[in-house]
Design an enzyme around this catalytic site. Structure first.
Site, short mmCIF file in Angstrom:
data_model
loop_
_atom_site.label_atom_id
_atom_site.label_comp_id
_atom_site.label_asym_id
_atom_site.label_seq_id
_atom_site.Cartn_x
_atom_site.Cartn_y
_atom_site.Cartn_z
N CYS A 33 44.72 -35.70 12.94
CA CYS A 33 43.41 -35.18 12.55
C CYS A 33 42.79 -35.96 11.41
O CYS A 33 41.68 -36.44 11.49
CB CYS A 33 43.54 -33.71 12.15
SG CYS A 33 42.06 -33.03 11.40
N CYS B 68 40.02 -35.98 14.26
CA CYS B 68 38.84 -35.21 13.84
C CYS B 68 38.01 -35.83 12.72
O CYS B 68 36.79 -35.92 12.82
CB CYS B 68 39.23 -33.82 13.34
SG CYS B 68 40.64 -33.07 14.13
N LYS C 177 36.56 -39.42 13.36
CA LYS C 177 35.71 -39.26 14.55
C LYS C 177 34.38 -38.64 14.15
O LYS C 177 33.30 -39.08 14.53
CB LYS C 177 36.46 -38.38 15.56
CG LYS C 177 35.69 -37.96 16.78
CD LYS C 177 34.99 -36.63 16.67
CE LYS C 177 35.81 -35.41 16.47
NZ LYS C 177 36.58 -34.97 17.67
N TYR D 212 37.75 -35.97 26.08
CA TYR D 212 36.74 -35.84 25.03
C TYR D 212 36.91 -37.00 24.06
O TYR D 212 35.94 -37.46 23.47
CB TYR D 212 36.83 -34.48 24.32
CG TYR D 212 38.03 -34.28 23.44
CD1 TYR D 212 39.14 -33.56 23.88
CD2 TYR D 212 38.06 -34.81 22.15
CE1 TYR D 212 40.23 -33.39 23.07
CE2 TYR D 212 39.15 -34.64 21.33
CZ TYR D 212 40.25 -33.94 21.79
OH TYR D 212 41.34 -33.76 21.00
N GLU E 287 33.64 -38.99 23.20
CA GLU E 287 33.19 -38.96 21.81
C GLU E 287 33.13 -40.38 21.25
O GLU E 287 32.15 -40.75 20.60
CB GLU E 287 34.11 -38.09 20.95
CG GLU E 287 33.94 -36.59 21.19
CD GLU E 287 34.92 -35.73 20.39
OE1 GLU E 287 34.68 -34.52 20.28
OE2 GLU E 287 35.94 -36.27 19.89
N GLU F 70 19.30 -19.25 17.87
CA GLU F 70 18.64 -18.00 18.28
C GLU F 70 18.41 -17.93 19.77
O GLU F 70 18.26 -16.85 20.33
CB GLU F 70 17.34 -17.80 17.52
CG GLU F 70 16.22 -18.73 17.90
CD GLU F 70 14.92 -18.45 17.16
OE1 GLU F 70 14.53 -17.28 17.04
OE2 GLU F 70 14.29 -19.43 16.72
#
Lengths: 512, 482
Positions: free
Chosen positions: B41, B46, B49, B182, B186, B459
């Site tokens: 990570c 993470c 990335k 991913y 990514e 929303e």
């Protein structure tokens, strides 16, 4: 002469007869007439039309003292949420340009901001929305009148066009949704002649230049925020506390950030006069209530953001007996949005005791229509309405402020979990995250229900929205702790809150 | 023994005054890359990335800013080295931060490769080959995974993986990304966002395991924004045409559907075809820990315990668990609280939210549409959906029909929200709160009665009517017989 007159009279009489005939026959022309084509009014009208009802909307914009006016859609679309958020975005992009260099983007200087280009783009978009609303009304077969409405009698509205032409409309039920307009501090000499308000700011064709924003409302801070962000010399003058009604710890963090961001603050100051100089600049004199001294400075623009007043004067409410709050002027309604007159209702900013927010006006308007014409009995729930202040560092919240919670439950019965965090994107950008902070106010008893959630940071609105849902479901602290975080985001820190204010421990988030 | 970023669990254990040791070691990549304490990570996942994704987003922001009145010279170029240096410096500060944190909590840390040699005993071998033996009452395996290679000529010599990308000391140039994970999407996404010529080679479907409707939308968006896709091909050979930083590589690929063979030239080939658990060479056989022979993953019970009572496992190496940092952290913390703190709370793996940081971000929580249909039956599911146009995209005239949100409800259970999917900016920030609400048993009715914050993207996920033209966004019931 007499003959001509008579003929004209007969013609007029004919049209008048038509309407009068209908009125005399007892059947109002419309099932629903909505006065005010803003967030609440349009939502109500469109929903009513869905039930096959004959609906009309009256919308009219009295030009601001500076002469600004706009089209269909109300405050939010024309001089509120929409242009505000777009200009806020322009300011954020200015920060993004600075950040980008740290991330490897080579931007040659100088970098300038061109107000006219931004204003035109924003104004064009707003105009497309005006157009969109008109099409929508047409599609839904709602009749639209660009007239200023006032009551002649409980079921009759007199509409006046800009040119003075009169239209008489009758309706079974009437909804008042005329909203509010900015207040002017008329006791300040020159305020009306030389100052502008949010009604004018978004429609300025030229840059406002060095600006003084007077007020401590979210409108004041949001406007001052984006003006600073696009590179203008901006000062905020506040009489006392910022963001009255909001959690005060959060309000301080918001203004602290703005100060470090470059907005100047004149605290505990009240303006006394505004004069125009030969250079066309404005000389503002004010009193510093702390030191008791009088100070002065010149600005290109002075914007008043000292509150908004309901637009009820021209409605002629006294004629029909619709009661208003003597202090605020707002229309008093019950839980079903009914006024003191049985078939007359009100929604939106015009109503007393309601949040002045677009989504609540829309929801209230829709639910009202559903109750009036759709056999629903669902009332509007005004509890736990989330909101966001779009200052340079955004502040989103839902539920009770810490002070309110202490007031309602006592400080021994609440627990406040909090954390200072640093958005990952700020690291490489070398941005200051001193004011990035969040806190959750919970009941201390076993269940630990969440009473309020407050978040300052980027994309605060996006962060808070889902949690507002959780609070609607009665979310408790343990439930939130069971929720796994999404990594890496700012929002995940909410699911990791564990340091309490009571413990006195350092609440800074460290590491991954 | 620990191999990486489960600092939380060690710190947690140390809280209970237990004597804790962490062994962390990074076997260098085929190209010789290595990194410090913190695990995937922090070093090659993470964190870098998201930072590089941010760099790409800022490139887009630059373009948008012109429409909002910002003026600056036309030509804006991206400098890979400036970005990578900043990113690596930040990672370095995290590595350092972890070492300090472990020291403060009195956790012994050794930068050594750990492997079991006999029950309750581990051999730790450091970089210089010095061996030490350690014994412990309990062990926690959290060795994670490393990128898989294709097993074709030239893959280890010339291709890079995500283990190399984030510290690459030169701009990768024209890049071929092999894979549909991913990780692949990514990386391809941000490389393209930085201005590079990017092609993605996909064997079959995108984002296997994710909602396929959303996966396809992600792919479409990427394609419309300049990323090339070569579908249904797999590389069979990688050769070097020219050495350099970057060099030039020739890739030969074969169709999965026939005999067609294609060739392409790239500066860099990034393999992102999957990750393999680091469980084969840590002596698990010496202590009897069973692993899934095919995948290498370790099956555990709901207390994260392996078949050997005193050996536990967490993180990416677990069988049938999500490969996510927050899951690993939560599992690790709760495990230690159970072992030493007398707690009984187990890690809740249900409704774990996640976000894919592709150019158009995708946040999800709960069931995909296909899984919901499979589990509950089509007639018991109601799907509500809407396209939306973020307000910030209007002025710069960006796509007005690409952002999308869908909510899947279980009709039989009070229209409970069992799946949430959103495609749009800041998808992670949007999704987090919804995940909390889903954890509280959110129903469609509660969704409808919650007021939206205006104007934000989130929303749209609530049934609020926005004051925008009808052509742009509205909710409707969507029947699955599309």
């Amino acid at each position: 002469m007499a003959a001509l007159w008579r003929r004209r009279r007969r013609l007029l009489g004919a049209a008048g007869l038509c309407r009068t005939a209908r009125a005399l026959s007892g059947k109002p022309e419309y099932d629903l007439l909505v006065i005010g084509g803003g967030s609440g009014g349009l939502a109500c009208a469109k929903e009513a039309a869905q039930f096959g009802r004959k609906v009309a909307v009256l919308d009219y914009v009295e030009p601001s003292p500076q002469g600004t006016k706009w089209g269909l859609g109300g405050t939010c679309v024309n001089v509120g949420c929409i242009p505000k958020k777009l200009m806020h975005q322009a300011a954020l992009l200015g920060s993004a340009l600075k950040d980008a260099q740290h991330y490897g983007w080579n931007i040659a200087h100088p970098v300038h901001h061109n107000w006219s280009e931004m204003a035109q783009a924003v104004q064009n978009y707003v105009k497309s929305l005006n157009w969109g609303h008109r099409i929508q009304l047409q599609d839904k077969k709602v009749k639209y009148f660009n007239v200023k409405g006032s009551f002649s009698d409980p079921h009759t509205i007199r509409g006046l066009t800009k040119g003075g032409k009169e239209t008489i409309l009758t309706a079974e039920k009437i909804v008042i949704a005329t909203g509010g307009r900015p207040k002017y501090p008329i006791h300040v000499a020159g305020a009306l002649e030389y100052g502008i308000t949010s009604d004018d700011l978004f429609w300025l064709k030229e840059s406002p230049g060095k600006t003084l924003v007077v007020g401590a409302s979210y409108i004041s801070l949001e406007c001052a925020g984006f003006l600073t962000g696009i590179g203008l010399d901006t000062t905020v003058m506040m009489r006392s506390i910022p963001l009255r009604g909001f959690d005060q710890q959060m309000a301080s963090l918001v203004t602290e950030y703005m100060e470090s961001y470059g907005t100047k603050f004149l605290k505990k100051c009240i303006p006394t006069k505004v004069e125009k100089l030969e250079s066309n600049r404005l000389q503002v004199t004010w009193k510093n209530t702390d030191s008791g001294t009088e100070e002065t400075d010149s600005f290109d623009t002075v914007m008043w953001a000292v509150g908004r007043a309901p637009d009820t004067k021209a409605l002629n409410l006294e004629t029909v007996g619709v009661k208003t709050n003597s202090e605020t002027g707002k229309i008093i309604v019950d839980a079903s949005e009914a006024t003191s007159v049985p078939h007359i209702y009100a929604v939106g900013d015009i109503t007393e005791g309601r949040p002045e927010l677009t989504p609540t006006a829309i929801a209230a308007g829709k639910l009202l229509a559903q109750r009036l014409f759709g056999q629903s009995s669902e009332l509007m729930d005004y509890d736990n309405v989330p909101t966001t202040v779009f200052t340079p560092l955004e502040y989103g919240c839902v539920g009770l402020s810490e002070e309110k919670a202490v007031q309602c439950y006592g400080s021994d019965n609440i627990e406040v979990y909090h954390a200072y965090y640093k958005p990952l994107e700020f690291t490489v950008a070398e941005r200051d995250a001193t004011q990035c902070y969040m806190k959750m106010v919970c009941l201390r008893e076993r269940e630990q229900r969440i009473l309020g959630l407050h978040f300052i940071g980027p994309n605060a609105g996006e962060v808070i929205q889902g949690f507002a849902l959780g609070i609607k479901c009665g979310a408790t602290y343990p439930q939130l702790m069971k929720t796994i975080g999404i990594h890496p985001t700012c929002a995940e820190e909410i699911t990791k809150l564990h340091i309490t204010k009571r413990s006195g421990l350092d609440a800074t988030v460290t590491g991954c | 023994i620990i191999h990486y970023c489960l600092i939380k669990s060690h710190k947690e254990a140390a809280k209970y005054e237990k004597k804790v040791m962490v062994l962390d070691f990074v076997t260098p990549t085929p190209l010789g890359n290595s990194w410090g304490l913190g695990g995937t990570c922090v070093n090659v996942g993470c964190i870098p990335k998201k930072l590089m994704h941010q760099a790409a987003l800022l490139g887009q922001a630059l373009q948008d800013s012109r429409k909002f009145g910002w003026q600056f010279p036309e030509e804006v170029k991206h400098n890979w080295m400036t970005m990578t240096e900043s990113v690596q410096n930040y990672i370095g500060s995290l590595n350092w931060g972890y070492r300090v944190a472990l020291r403060e909590k009195k956790v012994t840390y050794e930068n050594a490769y750990g492997e079991f040699v006999q029950p309750h005993t581990v051999k730790a071998t450091n970089k210089r080959g010095v061996e030490k033996l350690y014994t412990a009452e309990r062990f926690l395996i959290a060795t994670g995974e490393r990128p898989r290679y294709l097993g074709i000529p030239g893959d280890k010599e010339y291709c890079i993986s995500s283990d190399d990308l984030f510290s690459l000391p030169y701009c990768p140039g024209k890049t071929l990304v092999v894979g549909a994970s991913y990780v692949a999407l990514e990386c391809a996404g941000f490389l393209a966002g930085l201005g590079l010529d990017v092609t993605v080679m996909v064997r079959s479907i995108l984002l296997r395991g994710f909602d396929q409707d959303m996966a396809n939308k992600i792919g479409e968006y990427m394609e419309e924004h300049g990323i090339k896709f070569i579908r249904e091909f797999v590389p069979i050979k990688v050769e070097q045409i020219e050495e350099g930083t970057p060099g030039r590589l020739k890739v030969t690929a074969k169709s999965t559907k026939g005999n067609e063979v294609i060739e392409g030239e790239y500066n860099t080939v990034l393999l992102a075809i999957g990750r393999d658990a680091c469980t084969r060479k840590i002596g698990l056989d010496k202590v009897g820990v069973k692993i899934n022979e095919k995948t290498g993953k370790i099956p555990v019970n709901d207390m994260e315990q392996t078949n050997v009572p005193y050996i536990y496992a967490i993180g990416d190496i677990l069988q049938d668990r999500l490969e996510l940092t927050p899951v690993a952290i939560q599992a690790g913390r709760l495990l230690v609280q159970r072992l030493y703190g007398g707690a009984t709370t187990k890690c809740d793996y249900v409704n774990v939210p996640t976000t894919v940081f592709t150019p158009l971000e995708y946040g999800a929580c709960g069931y995909s549409e296909e899984n919901a249909i499979q589990k509950f039956g089509e007639e018991n599911i109601e799907v509500y959906h809407s396209h939306f146009w973020p307000l910030e995209w209007t002025v710069p005239s960006r796509d007005n029909n690409k952002c999308y949100a869908k909510i899947i409800c279980n009709i039989r259970d009070n229209e409970r929200v069992i799946g949430f999917h959103v495609l749009g900016p800041n998808a992670g920030e949007v999704t987090q709160g919804f995940a909390a609400a889903i954890k509280c048993g959110l129903t469609k009715e509660q969704l409808d009665s919650t007021i939206g914050i205006h104007p934000v993207c989130a929303e749209v996920c609530i049934r609020s009517h926005l004051p925008i033209p009808a052509s742009v966004a509205f909710w409707d019931k969507h029947n699955l017989g599309r």
